[in-house]
Scaffold this motif. Structure first.
Motif, PDB file in Angstrom:
ATOM      1  N   ILE A  96       9.609  -4.941  -6.394  1.00 27.28           N
ATOM      2  CA  ILE A  96       8.456  -5.696  -5.888  1.00 27.28           C
ATOM      3  C   ILE A  96       7.395  -4.735  -5.360  1.00 27.28           C
ATOM      4  CG2 ILE A  96       7.702  -7.318  -4.098  1.00 27.28           C
ATOM      5  CD1 ILE A  96      10.481  -8.717  -4.506  1.00 27.28           C
ATOM      6  N   ARG A  97       7.811  -3.703  -4.645  1.00 26.06           N
ATOM      7  CA  ARG A  97       6.867  -2.675  -4.165  1.00 26.06           C
ATOM      8  C   ARG A  97       6.107  -2.054  -5.332  1.00 26.06           C
ATOM      9  NH1 ARG A  97       9.412   2.946  -3.200  1.00 26.06           N
ATOM     10  NH2 ARG A  97       9.486   2.632  -5.451  1.00 26.06           N
ATOM     11  N   ASP A  98       6.837  -1.680  -6.380  1.00 23.50           N
ATOM     12  CA  ASP A  98       6.193  -1.057  -7.533  1.00 23.50           C
ATOM     13  C   ASP A  98       5.184  -2.000  -8.187  1.00 23.50           C
ATOM     14  OD1 ASP A  98       7.568   1.275  -7.108  1.00 23.50           O
ATOM     15  OD2 ASP A  98       8.951   1.021  -8.781  1.00 23.50           O
ATOM     16  N   LEU A  99       5.515  -3.271  -8.283  1.00 19.12           N
ATOM     17  CA  LEU A  99       4.560  -4.242  -8.828  1.00 19.12           C
ATOM     18  C   LEU A  99       3.311  -4.313  -7.956  1.00 19.12           C
ATOM     19  CD1 LEU A  99       7.168  -6.895  -9.862  1.00 19.12           C
ATOM     20  CD2 LEU A  99       5.428  -5.968 -11.405  1.00 19.12           C
ATOM     21  N   MET A 100       3.491  -4.275  -6.648  1.00 19.76           N
ATOM     22  CA  MET A 100       2.352  -4.315  -5.733  1.00 19.76           C
ATOM     23  C   MET A 100       1.510  -3.044  -5.828  1.00 19.76           C
ATOM     24  SD  MET A 100       3.895  -6.167  -2.372  1.00 19.76           S
ATOM     25  CE  MET A 100       4.367  -7.898  -2.454  1.00 19.76           C
ATOM     26  N   SER A 119       3.041 -13.511  -2.306  1.00 24.33           N
ATOM     27  CA  SER A 119       3.087 -13.924  -0.896  1.00 24.33           C
ATOM     28  C   SER A 119       4.020 -13.026  -0.079  1.00 24.33           C
ATOM     29  CB  SER A 119       3.498 -15.389  -0.773  1.00 24.33           C
ATOM     30  OG  SER A 119       4.861 -15.552  -1.103  1.00 24.33           O
ATOM     31  N   LEU A 120       4.769 -12.134  -0.727  1.00 21.66           N
ATOM     32  CA  LEU A 120       5.611 -11.167  -0.020  1.00 21.66           C
ATOM     33  C   LEU A 120       4.817  -9.966   0.490  1.00 21.66           C
ATOM     34  CD1 LEU A 120       8.702 -11.223  -2.373  1.00 21.66           C
ATOM     35  CD2 LEU A 120       8.672 -11.907   0.039  1.00 21.66           C
ATOM     36  N   ARG A 121       3.534  -9.877   0.144  1.00 20.71           N
ATOM     37  CA  ARG A 121       2.707  -8.731   0.546  1.00 20.71           C
ATOM     38  C   ARG A 121       2.754  -8.448   2.055  1.00 20.71           C
ATOM     39  NH1 ARG A 121      -0.399  -5.941  -2.997  1.00 20.71           N
ATOM     40  NH2 ARG A 121      -0.323  -7.337  -4.767  1.00 20.71           N
ATOM     41  N   PRO A 122       2.555  -9.454   2.922  1.00 20.59           N
ATOM     42  CA  PRO A 122       2.618  -9.137   4.361  1.00 20.59           C
ATOM     43  C   PRO A 122       4.010  -8.696   4.809  1.00 20.59           C
ATOM     44  CG  PRO A 122       2.006 -11.466   4.011  1.00 20.59           C
ATOM     45  CD  PRO A 122       2.123 -10.820   2.670  1.00 20.59           C
ATOM     46  N   VAL A 123       5.036  -9.205   4.179  1.00 16.90           N
ATOM     47  CA  VAL A 123       6.410  -8.785   4.497  1.00 16.90           C
ATOM     48  C   VAL A 123       6.576  -7.310   4.132  1.00 16.90           C
ATOM     49  CG1 VAL A 123       8.854  -9.142   3.939  1.00 16.90           C
ATOM     50  CG2 VAL A 123       7.309 -11.117   4.139  1.00 16.90           C
ATOM     51  N   MET A 124       6.125  -6.946   2.934  1.00 12.33           N
ATOM     52  CA  MET A 124       6.244  -5.558   2.482  1.00 12.33           C
ATOM     53  C   MET A 124       5.411  -4.623   3.370  1.00 12.33           C
ATOM     54  SD  MET A 124       8.368  -5.612   0.005  1.00 12.33           S
ATOM     55  CE  MET A 124       8.125  -4.114  -0.925  1.00 12.33           C
ATOM     56  N   LYS A 125       4.237  -5.070   3.776  1.00  7.32           N
ATOM     57  CA  LYS A 125       3.404  -4.268   4.674  1.00  7.32           C
ATOM     58  C   LYS A 125       4.112  -4.058   6.002  1.00  7.32           C
ATOM     59  CE  LYS A 125      -1.174  -4.101   6.844  1.00  7.32           C
ATOM     60  NZ  LYS A 125      -0.697  -3.624   8.115  1.00  7.32           N
ATOM     61  N   GLN A 154      -1.698   3.161   0.799  1.00  6.86           N
ATOM     62  CA  GLN A 154      -1.852   2.223   1.904  1.00  6.86           C
ATOM     63  C   GLN A 154      -2.269   0.883   1.325  1.00  6.86           C
ATOM     64  OE1 GLN A 154      -1.095   2.771   5.167  1.00  6.86           O
ATOM     65  NE2 GLN A 154      -0.383   4.783   4.542  1.00  6.86           N
ATOM     66  N   GLN A 155      -1.345  -0.066   1.304  1.00  7.86           N
ATOM     67  CA  GLN A 155      -1.664  -1.407   0.839  1.00  7.86           C
ATOM     68  C   GLN A 155      -2.385  -2.151   1.945  1.00  7.86           C
ATOM     69  OE1 GLN A 155       1.876  -3.492  -0.260  1.00  7.86           O
ATOM     70  NE2 GLN A 155       2.861  -1.648  -0.942  1.00  7.86           N
ATOM     71  N   SER A 156      -3.233  -3.067   1.559  1.00 10.93           N
ATOM     72  CA  SER A 156      -3.872  -3.877   2.590  1.00 10.93           C
ATOM     73  C   SER A 156      -3.130  -5.172   2.758  1.00 10.93           C
ATOM     74  CB  SER A 156      -5.324  -4.141   2.225  1.00 10.93           C
ATOM     75  OG  SER A 156      -5.430  -4.572   0.908  1.00 10.93           O
TER      76      SER A 156
END
Length: 127
Positions: free
Chosen positions: A41-45, A101-107, A125-127
């Motif tokens: 999932i990180r790699d996709l992001m 929708s997992l973006r804030p979790v990953m951050k 650095q992801q936003s």
């Protein structure tokens, strides 16, 4: 805690026998609580989308495990297959709305690691 937005599609619950309990934390861990899934999932992001991209990540996911994790994420509607941008016959992957929708979790996980695990650094650095 704010409530999650209602999905535009009805949720497909996995068979009760595959869930350890109805606890939302337990159910989420059933989807991505192993050693590899959040890294995919990180790699996709981070913009990776092809099988070869995931295999080349520094953690070195074995191809048989990667195939299994991609299949699980597809079945859970966290990712979808799309035609590769280079026009090749192999497919690529992208996050669905549910996956994104997992973006804030990953951050939060990234920020926790940076704050508490010495020697860690974020690739981007992801936003």
């Amino acid at each position: 805690m704010p409530k999650a937005k209602a999905s535009k599609r009805p949720l497909k619950a996995p068979p009760t026998s595959s869930r350890r309990s109805p606890c939302p934390v337990s159910c989420a861990l059933d989807l991505f609580g192993d050693r590899w899934t959040l890294l995919v999932i990180r790699d996709l992001m981070l913009g990776r989308s092809r099988f070869k991209d995931f295999v080349s990540s520094p953690e070195g996911i074995p191809t048989n495990i990667l195939s299994d994790r991609l299949e699980r994420l597809l079945e859970a509607d966290i990712i979808r297959q799309i035609p590769a941008s280079d026009g090749g016959k192999r497919m690529a992957y992208e996050l669905t709305e549910k996956g994104d929708s997992l973006r804030p979790v990953m951050k939060s996980i990234r920020d926790w690691g940076l704050a508490w695990e010495p020697g860690t650094k974020a690739i981007l650095q992801q936003s």
